[in-house]
Design a protein around this motif. Structure first.
Motif, short mmCIF file in Angstrom:
data_model
loop_
_atom_site.label_atom_id
_atom_site.label_comp_id
_atom_site.label_asym_id
_atom_site.label_seq_id
_atom_site.Cartn_x
_atom_site.Cartn_y
_atom_site.Cartn_z
N SER A 53 0.83 -1.20 0.00
CA SER A 53 0.00 0.00 0.00
C SER A 53 0.86 1.25 0.00
O SER A 53 2.02 1.23 0.44
N ASP A 54 0.29 2.33 -0.48
CA ASP A 54 1.03 3.60 -0.58
C ASP A 54 1.45 4.13 0.78
O ASP A 54 2.43 4.85 0.89
N GLY A 55 0.72 3.76 1.82
CA GLY A 55 1.04 4.28 3.15
C GLY A 55 1.85 3.33 4.01
O GLY A 55 1.97 3.55 5.22
N CYS A 56 2.42 2.30 3.43
CA CYS A 56 3.17 1.30 4.20
C CYS A 56 4.66 1.60 4.16
O CYS A 56 5.29 1.50 3.10
N PRO A 57 5.30 1.95 5.27
CA PRO A 57 6.72 2.27 5.27
C PRO A 57 7.61 1.09 4.93
O PRO A 57 8.71 1.27 4.41
N VAL A 58 7.14 -0.14 5.22
CA VAL A 58 7.95 -1.31 4.88
C VAL A 58 8.11 -1.42 3.37
O VAL A 58 9.20 -1.69 2.86
N ALA A 59 7.04 -1.20 2.63
CA ALA A 59 7.11 -1.25 1.17
C ALA A 59 8.05 -0.18 0.64
O ALA A 59 8.85 -0.42 -0.27
N TRP A 60 7.98 1.02 1.20
CA TRP A 60 8.86 2.08 0.75
C TRP A 60 10.32 1.79 1.11
O TRP A 60 11.24 2.10 0.36
N ARG A 61 10.53 1.18 2.27
CA ARG A 61 11.91 0.84 2.63
C ARG A 61 12.48 -0.22 1.70
O ARG A 61 13.65 -0.16 1.31
N LEU A 62 11.67 -1.19 1.33
CA LEU A 62 12.11 -2.18 0.34
C LEU A 62 12.45 -1.50 -0.97
O LEU A 62 13.46 -1.82 -1.62
N ARG A 63 11.61 -0.57 -1.36
CA ARG A 63 11.84 0.15 -2.63
C ARG A 63 13.17 0.90 -2.59
O ARG A 63 13.99 0.79 -3.51
N VAL A 64 13.43 1.65 -1.53
CA VAL A 64 14.67 2.40 -1.41
C VAL A 64 15.87 1.45 -1.33
O VAL A 64 16.92 1.69 -1.94
N SER A 65 15.74 0.37 -0.59
CA SER A 65 16.83 -0.59 -0.44
C SER A 65 17.21 -1.22 -1.78
O SER A 65 18.39 -1.42 -2.08
N LEU A 66 16.21 -1.53 -2.61
CA LEU A 66 16.50 -2.08 -3.93
C LEU A 66 17.22 -1.07 -4.80
O LEU A 66 18.09 -1.43 -5.60
N LEU A 67 16.90 0.20 -4.66
CA LEU A 67 17.59 1.24 -5.42
C LEU A 67 19.05 1.35 -4.99
O LEU A 67 19.95 1.53 -5.82
N TYR A 68 19.31 1.27 -3.68
CA TYR A 68 20.69 1.28 -3.21
C TYR A 68 21.43 0.00 -3.60
O TYR A 68 22.64 0.02 -3.83
N LYS A 69 20.72 -1.10 -3.67
CA LYS A 69 21.34 -2.39 -3.91
C LYS A 69 21.75 -2.58 -5.37
O LYS A 69 22.69 -3.32 -5.66
N ALA A 70 21.07 -1.94 -6.28
CA ALA A 70 21.27 -2.19 -7.71
C ALA A 70 22.71 -1.92 -8.12
O ALA A 70 23.28 -0.88 -7.81
N ALA A 71 23.31 -2.88 -8.84
CA ALA A 71 24.66 -2.71 -9.35
C ALA A 71 24.64 -2.33 -10.82
O ALA A 71 25.68 -2.21 -11.44
N ALA A 72 23.47 -2.20 -11.40
CA ALA A 72 23.30 -1.83 -12.80
C ALA A 72 22.07 -0.94 -12.90
O ALA A 72 21.30 -0.83 -11.95
N PRO A 73 21.87 -0.25 -14.04
CA PRO A 73 20.69 0.61 -14.17
C PRO A 73 19.39 -0.15 -13.88
O PRO A 73 19.24 -1.31 -14.25
N VAL A 74 18.46 0.51 -13.21
CA VAL A 74 17.21 -0.11 -12.79
C VAL A 74 16.07 0.43 -13.66
O VAL A 74 15.96 1.63 -13.87
N HIS A 75 15.25 -0.48 -14.16
CA HIS A 75 14.10 -0.10 -15.00
C HIS A 75 12.81 -0.39 -14.25
O HIS A 75 12.66 -1.46 -13.66
N PHE A 76 11.89 0.56 -14.27
CA PHE A 76 10.63 0.41 -13.58
C PHE A 76 9.49 0.16 -14.56
O PHE A 76 9.43 0.77 -15.63
#
Length: 411
Positions: A75-98
């Motif tokens: 859900s848009d208001g769930c901080p866990v989902a947003w933290r996963l999203r940010v963590s995946l952005l930091y984790k990426a070793a190559a360009p990320v496509h959405f």
């Protein structure tokens, strides 16, 4: 980290021993997501964490692009989902496509690491550990295993000390970034390029002013936090000399910081490329280098003389009965609560001063110490918006280059 209560899902829970159980879910939502795979602008995706993230090379052989898609449903208001999203952005070793996707009807987010792997639903830390296991390399996005502390006072003191050290690192790097940009402008020499075009442009000066102004705001708010939250308790714990010295340094830095700010304003009034413009630019570079040296030494002294005393301060507070034995994160929460500008409007700026491993450490602190779920979601969303707009190679290699890149792209 927020209220994201799980909804019942069919599937067999699997998890490492001693960890909260993960739920493996069905694939109906994922199938719908795969059918809607079309590229959209980053600003549109930033509105909701319910998107698919395609990591090139992430899938198994023979599966094509679909095999390398990481999906987060929440859900848009769930901080866990947003933290996963940010963590995946930091984790990426190559360009990320959405790509857009359908949101699963859950209160707790669901993670799917590739088309060949099942959906996972569980606690935030457990999902982050699966991200680390699936994608090797730094940064590790799951919270580290913290060593057992001798006392609750030691644990609370270490949390505050970690917060202070990371804030120091961000401020130092942003000053380094401003100084490097100034040196680049001085090297251009204020000379005129072909067809009368100035090498140093007005837009560069304005961006320099914004960069320095944001760094100054964070540094001043950090100093106020220390003076309001930490110093009074340190004074009461019979360590007055330490605070007196630090506060004296704060007083000396303020005129230097204000002087540099005024010099940047002066640059904006001068003719670009003129001898006077170049003279002010050179003097500004010298003054900023002096501030940079003073600040670095000041932070070094704080970390050496002040932070080791925090455990004794917290122990005194507990003996007086002014804090509860259950309030391990209370001290860090109080300190963070005083930094309203840094943790709202300037949060993406602050985070771009941290290397990825430091950034995920600070995110862990923020998520543990922020009780206001809406505020936490706002912080994470604003950071995701900026990280989505940058190449992962910049995020991983040079944090202040990331901010300069985002400054250039700002309207």
């Amino acid at each position: 980290m927020g209220n994201c209560s799980p909804s019942p899902r069919r599937g067999r829970p699997t998890s490492p021993a001693g960890s909260p159980p993960l739920r493996r879910t069905g694939s109906s939502a994922t199938t719908a997501a795969g059918n809607a795979a079309s590229t959209v602008a980053p600003y549109a995706l930033a509105r909701s964490p319910s998107v698919s993230v395609s990591v090139p090379g992430g899938g198994e052989a023979g599966q094509g692009e679909e095999g390398g898609i990481v999906r987060v449903y929440g859900s848009d208001g769930c901080p866990v989902a947003w933290r996963l999203r940010v963590s995946l952005l930091y984790k990426a070793a190559a360009p990320v496509h959405f790509t857009p996707s359908e949101a699963a009807p859950l209160g707790r987010p669901v993670l799917r690491l590739s088309a060949s792997e099942p959906e996972l639903c569980g606690a935030a830390d457990e999902l982050l550990r699966h991200v680390d296991a699936r994608f090797d390399g730094k940064p590790r996005v799951a919270p580290p295993e913290r060593p057992a502390r001798a006392s609750l006072a030691a644990a609370a003191a270490e949390e505050v000390a970690e917060m202070v050290r990371l804030q120091h690192r961000s401020a130092e790097r942003h000053l380094e970034g401003v100084a490097a940009k100034l040196a680049e402008m001085v090297k251009k020499g204020g000379k005129k390029a072909g067809k009368g075009r100035n090498v140093v442009e007005g837009a560069e000066v304005r961006r320099l002013g914004k960069w320095y102004g944001d760094a100054m705001e964070v540094m001043l708010e950090h100093a106020r936090m220390e003076e309001r939250v930490l110093f009074p308790d340190i004074q009461r714990a019979s360590f007055p000399g330490v605070c007196d010295k630090v506060q004296e340094q704060h007083g000396k830095h303020l005129p230097m910081m204000n002087g540099i700010k005024e010099d940047i304003k002066t640059l904006l009034t001068l003719e670009l490329g003129s001898p006077l413009f170049h003279e002010v630019l050179v003097n500004l570079s010298i003054r900023l280098k002096a501030l940079q040296d003073h600040t670095k030494e000041h932070f070094k002294e704080e970390e050496k003389d002040m932070l080791p005393r925090l455990e004794g301060v917290r122990r005194m507070q507990r003996e007086e009965g002014s804090v509860s034995d259950k309030s391990n994160s209370g001290w860090a929460s109080e300190a963070m609560g005083t930094m309203e500008m840094t943790h709202s409007k300037l949060f993406p700026f602050f985070m771009t001063g941290l290397m990825p491993q430091e950034a995920v450490q600070y995110l862990d602190l923020v998520c543990r110490c922020t009780s206001n779920t809406r505020h936490l979601v706002s912080m994470l969303r604003s950071l995701a918006e900026r990280l989505e707009d940058a190449n992962p190679s910049i995020i991983h290699n040079n944090p202040t280059k990331l901010y300069e890149h985002l400054l250039v792209k700002s309207p």
